[in-house]
Design a protein around this motif. Sequence first.
Motif, PDB file in Angstrom:
ATOM      1  N   TYR A  90      38.222  26.102  42.947  1.00 53.31           N
ATOM      2  CA  TYR A  90      37.115  26.846  41.664  1.00 53.31           C
ATOM      3  C   TYR A  90      37.108  27.445  40.380  1.00 53.31           C
ATOM      4  N   TRP A  91      37.019  27.701  39.686  1.00 58.27           N
ATOM      5  CA  TRP A  91      37.497  27.677  38.479  1.00 58.27           C
ATOM      6  C   TRP A  91      35.865  28.596  37.475  1.00 58.27           C
ATOM      7  N   MET A  92      35.552  29.514  37.673  1.00 55.95           N
ATOM      8  CA  MET A  92      34.489  29.982  36.768  1.00 55.95           C
ATOM      9  C   MET A  92      34.225  30.667  35.861  1.00 55.95           C
ATOM     10  N   THR A  93      34.023  30.362  34.536  1.00 57.55           N
ATOM     11  CA  THR A  93      33.823  31.571  33.380  1.00 57.55           C
ATOM     12  C   THR A  93      32.626  32.146  33.689  1.00 57.55           C
ATOM     13  N   LYS A  94      32.788  34.075  34.105  1.00 56.55           N
ATOM     14  CA  LYS A  94      31.473  34.733  34.392  1.00 56.55           C
ATOM     15  C   LYS A  94      31.161  34.234  32.624  1.00 56.55           C
ATOM     16  N   SER A  95      31.818  35.539  31.642  1.00 53.39           N
ATOM     17  CA  SER A  95      31.253  36.046  30.079  1.00 53.39           C
ATOM     18  C   SER A  95      32.511  35.968  29.279  1.00 53.39           C
TER      19      SER A  95
ATOM     20  N   ASP B 285      33.418  37.204  25.485  1.00 47.84           N
ATOM     21  CA  ASP B 285      33.351  37.902  24.162  1.00 47.84           C
ATOM     22  C   ASP B 285      34.333  37.086  23.328  1.00 47.84           C
ATOM     23  N   VAL B 286      33.561  35.899  21.853  1.00 43.02           N
ATOM     24  CA  VAL B 286      34.692  35.714  21.111  1.00 43.02           C
ATOM     25  C   VAL B 286      34.870  36.248  20.275  1.00 43.02           C
ATOM     26  N   ALA B 287      33.412  36.800  20.013  1.00 41.69           N
ATOM     27  CA  ALA B 287      34.838  38.196  18.692  1.00 41.69           C
ATOM     28  C   ALA B 287      36.122  38.567  18.847  1.00 41.69           C
ATOM     29  N   LYS B 288      36.107  39.453  20.290  1.00 45.55           N
ATOM     30  CA  LYS B 288      36.753  39.772  20.427  1.00 45.55           C
ATOM     31  C   LYS B 288      37.940  39.394  21.343  1.00 45.55           C
ATOM     32  N   ARG B 289      37.808  38.058  21.761  1.00 49.36           N
ATOM     33  CA  ARG B 289      38.561  36.896  22.953  1.00 49.36           C
ATOM     34  C   ARG B 289      39.177  37.286  23.632  1.00 49.36           C
ATOM     35  N   LYS B 290      38.068  37.578  24.468  1.00 48.13           N
ATOM     36  CA  LYS B 290      37.820  38.263  25.447  1.00 48.13           C
ATOM     37  C   LYS B 290      37.332  37.337  26.632  1.00 48.13           C
ATOM     38  N   ALA B 291      37.466  37.009  28.175  1.00 45.59           N
ATOM     39  CA  ALA B 291      36.818  36.398  29.006  1.00 45.59           C
ATOM     40  C   ALA B 291      36.779  37.510  30.852  1.00 45.59           C
ATOM     41  N   SER B 292      35.469  36.768  31.447  1.00 46.69           N
ATOM     42  CA  SER B 292      35.851  37.067  32.661  1.00 46.69           C
ATOM     43  C   SER B 292      35.938  35.746  33.314  1.00 46.69           C
ATOM     44  N   LEU B 293      36.626  35.916  34.347  1.00 45.95           N
ATOM     45  CA  LEU B 293      36.867  34.375  35.053  1.00 45.95           C
ATOM     46  C   LEU B 293      36.557  35.138  36.796  1.00 45.95           C
ATOM     47  N   LEU B 294      36.244  34.104  37.640  1.00 46.13           N
ATOM     48  CA  LEU B 294      36.414  33.578  38.943  1.00 46.13           C
ATOM     49  C   LEU B 294      36.410  33.008  39.384  1.00 46.13           C
ATOM     50  N   MET B 295      37.578  33.116  40.096  1.00 47.78           N
ATOM     51  CA  MET B 295      38.591  32.016  40.824  1.00 47.78           C
ATOM     52  C   MET B 295      38.042  31.938  42.330  1.00 47.78           C
ATOM     53  N   GLN B 296      37.362  31.256  42.797  1.00 50.01           N
ATOM     54  CA  GLN B 296      36.977  30.949  43.926  1.00 50.01           C
ATOM     55  C   GLN B 296      38.187  29.938  45.090  1.00 50.01           C
ATOM     56  N   TRP B 297      38.563  30.044  46.383  1.00 51.89           N
ATOM     57  CA  TRP B 297      39.075  29.042  46.936  1.00 51.89           C
ATOM     58  C   TRP B 297      39.127  29.141  48.761  1.00 51.89           C
ATOM     59  N   GLN B 298      38.813  28.012  49.005  1.00 50.03           N
ATOM     60  CA  GLN B 298      39.212  27.944  50.506  1.00 50.03           C
ATOM     61  C   GLN B 298      39.818  26.800  50.859  1.00 50.03           C
ATOM     62  N   ILE B 299      40.902  27.765  52.239  1.00 53.40           N
ATOM     63  CA  ILE B 299      42.007  26.813  52.391  1.00 53.40           C
ATOM     64  C   ILE B 299      41.656  26.342  53.927  1.00 53.40           C
ATOM     65  N   THR B 300      42.368  25.118  54.367  1.00 55.91           N
ATOM     66  CA  THR B 300      42.430  25.244  56.169  1.00 55.91           C
ATOM     67  C   THR B 300      43.764  25.734  56.406  1.00 55.91           C
ATOM     68  N   SER B 301      44.450  26.151  57.662  1.00 56.55           N
ATOM     69  CA  SER B 301      45.802  26.845  58.165  1.00 56.55           C
ATOM     70  C   SER B 301      46.060  26.128  59.614  1.00 56.55           C
ATOM     71  N   LYS B 302      46.626  25.925  59.991  1.00 57.58           N
ATOM     72  CA  LYS B 302      47.527  25.924  61.447  1.00 57.58           C
ATOM     73  C   LYS B 302      47.264  26.533  61.990  1.00 57.58           C
ATOM     74  N   THR B 303      47.580  28.212  61.383  1.00 54.03           N
ATOM     75  CA  THR B 303      47.426  28.950  62.478  1.00 54.03           C
ATOM     76  C   THR B 303      46.409  30.108  62.581  1.00 54.03           C
ATOM     77  N   PRO B 304      46.640  30.655  63.891  1.00 58.40           N
ATOM     78  CA  PRO B 304      45.240  30.684  64.654  1.00 58.40           C
ATOM     79  C   PRO B 304      44.718  32.507  63.399  1.00 58.40           C
ATOM     80  N   THR B 305      46.163  33.232  62.547  1.00 56.69           N
ATOM     81  CA  THR B 305      45.512  33.966  61.217  1.00 56.69           C
ATOM     82  C   THR B 305      46.436  33.428  60.260  1.00 56.69           C
ATOM     83  N   ILE B 306      46.153  34.100  59.224  1.00 60.04           N
ATOM     84  CA  ILE B 306      46.597  33.506  58.329  1.00 60.04           C
ATOM     85  C   ILE B 306      47.959  34.586  57.742  1.00 60.04           C
TER      86      ILE B 306
END
Length: 806
Positions: A236-241, A243-264
């Motif tokens: 899930y990609w989210m735009t947090k904030s 700044d149109v004038a400065k053409r800047k943006a802060s994003l948050l990318m959240q993820w969740q996986i499934t894995s066959k291994t006990p640890t990754i």
Amino acid sequence: MRDKINLTVMKKLIFILFLFTGTILFAQVKTNISLNGEWELAYGLKDKNSPNNPDELSNENWTVIPATVPGNVELDLLAAGVIENPEVGNNIFDLRKYEAYQWWYSREFKTPQFDDDERVEIVFDGLDCFGAIWINNTLVGETDNMLISHSFDITDLLNPNGNNTLFVRINPAVPEAQKHTIGVIGTRAYANVEQFYVRKAPHMYGWDIMPRLISAGLWRDVRLQIKKPNRFENVYWMTKSVDVAKRKASLLMQWQITSKTPTIDGLTMEISLDRDGKKIYEDSFPMYTFSGSQQIELDDVDFWWPRGYGDAVLYDATVKIVDANNNILDEKKQKVGVRTAELIYTDITTKENPGEFVFKINGEKIFVRGTNWVPLDALHSRDKTHLKDAIDMITDLNCNMIRCWGGNVYEDTDFFDLCDEKGIMVWQDFAFGCSEYPQGFDFTQQVRKEAISLVLKIREHPSLVVWCGNNENDQSIEWEFNKQIIDPGMDIISREVLPRVLWEYDPIRTYLPSSPFYSAEYIKNKKRPGTLPEVHLWGPRGYYKAPFYTNVNAHFVSEIGYHGCPNRTSLEKMFEPDYVYPWKENWEWNDQWQTKAVRSHRNTRGQTERNNLMLKQIDALFGERVTDLDQFIFASQAVQAEANKYFIELWRMDKFRKTGIIWWNLRDGWPIISDAIVDFYNSKKLAYYYIKQVQYNACVMIGDAKNGQHPVVAVNDTREEKTGTVTVKDADTGKVFFSGEFTIPVNGKTTIGEIPEARDKQAMWLIDYTIGDKKYTNHYLAGKAPFKLSDYQRWYKKLNINRREK
């Protein structure tokens, strides 16, 4: 062991072959195998002797016909010659008996190729509704919701040597409702009470815009999905904030996986954002948890904007799971629009404290020019055949918002993809409409499951800007009870279940509990008239310039419309020949016109009044009743066109005291007589062309006279200043009596000048204006109604509207 090719070995061989030849012979193992196409359909009356499993079905002498998936049982019955076309005349009532039938879909399929550590699921993207699924005579699961997809792991049930049998039993929906005690709260108009406990599209039980057609079927894709052992569950990609004038943006990318291994340990996450082949962001990092997030800061950003306010820019986002040997274990590609979206609203609005109801994208106020999105078809397996044409028309009309009405199904991802691409904002109702629904734990848990499924499916789309709990549920209490005694704030679904789901899974979007929303403050003020910030304007449906429409204190109207008769060619398709002419003696509507009004049953009362709206509205504008059918069609469409144009202009000229209008509606989902501006056959009514004239990003309009003067107003729904020239002339004489130059500020409006009121004269004024190097036209109907129909027809010819419909 399964008798199949070891795909891991195959992949290694292909990689070695690629090293020596430089040629890719086999790029990707197929992970989705379609089961669409030809099936068989058995059916019979559901009673105590009906089959409960495939073995019992084999002992029944039930009729079996070919079936198509995706499909609806009615379409298969029609193709087999069992029923007449339900779109014509009164044939829809012949389907009533099938509401009590049980349906059995069946087919065979081959076991797909998959690795030992992979799993196979069968996925029903749309199963309507009370289903049970058997694989090789083993029950694998049941369904009770047509609105979401259902999946079942069938890995261990598959035959290793080839073919498998698949049976899907669908029990009738209407008897299911009888198993529950229905509460007192809840509107019982039409047959809506039968849908309270059943998660089907509410309109299917009969609505004033749709017939009663309680269908069944596998209405969306059926497929096998091979699940990798290491895979993304969601990203899930989210735009947090921004700044149109400065053409800047802060994003948050959240993820969740499934894995066959006990640890990754040893796995790496790779992230990239690209546009037009240019990489604007990339990163990689070791994975140490099955779920996480990544903060992303961007420079030189091109933002996603709704139509008129800028380009709807989409970035190509890619995330990968990579192992220690640089093998890609899974990859997810998405389109990402960088934008913030918010709906700012107050609980009430008064003259003293005006309040607010306004959408902002990237911090910019947006004036909404939108349409309500109702079912594309009563038989939803055909929805996709209508989708592109509908979106093309919405784009042609320059709508910047679609309100997905709560009486419908939830649209699929291809709908949202198109809206993302074309800069069309989406207001999404949850599928509840015009009533209060059950409040018990079992039902609300079912709603929670449905909401989570929907939110996870569509939240990634930048076009989605607001969630709404329902359509008119708050308001509906007043239809059967004294408006002061019942508080809709007690509804646990819209006030607790849905907002908690959104708080957990999509906290960045605004949630509106109902449309219109009856807040605690509104209830506290005893529902004082004229204090809702957002309204639906139906009311008496009289003259479109009546105070009911012109003296509205609300900021935003999300439903408003006017009836219009379809074109003659469409009437000749939807009626039997003897019923195309509407009336019998004494202006009594013939039987089939009453059905198309719409009535859900032959004995339904009151639907004739919806046809009478056309007579009433023609009389208000033209002062006469028209007996010639073609003249009636023109007069009805002219009134609808003038009304919708007037509503849009009225709201646009009061920008930003008024912040948006979502008119009702683009297109019919069935051959009916309605408020839609395009009928089921995609034949456009006159209103389509009038609305197009007043929904340009920048537009010149003439308002009704105040203090003896008509204001000439120019509105600009862009982020650029606009300049132009305008002339106004009389349609009869061609004489120019107003001209001027204008500059419209960014996202603003200006009054170009005024035209003296011609108190005792009726006329059509033709508006010709230029903005930049483009020329536009509009018109204003001057004088007081009623007008002579013959005069209007003469003026209409001067508009030079190029219509192909007849």
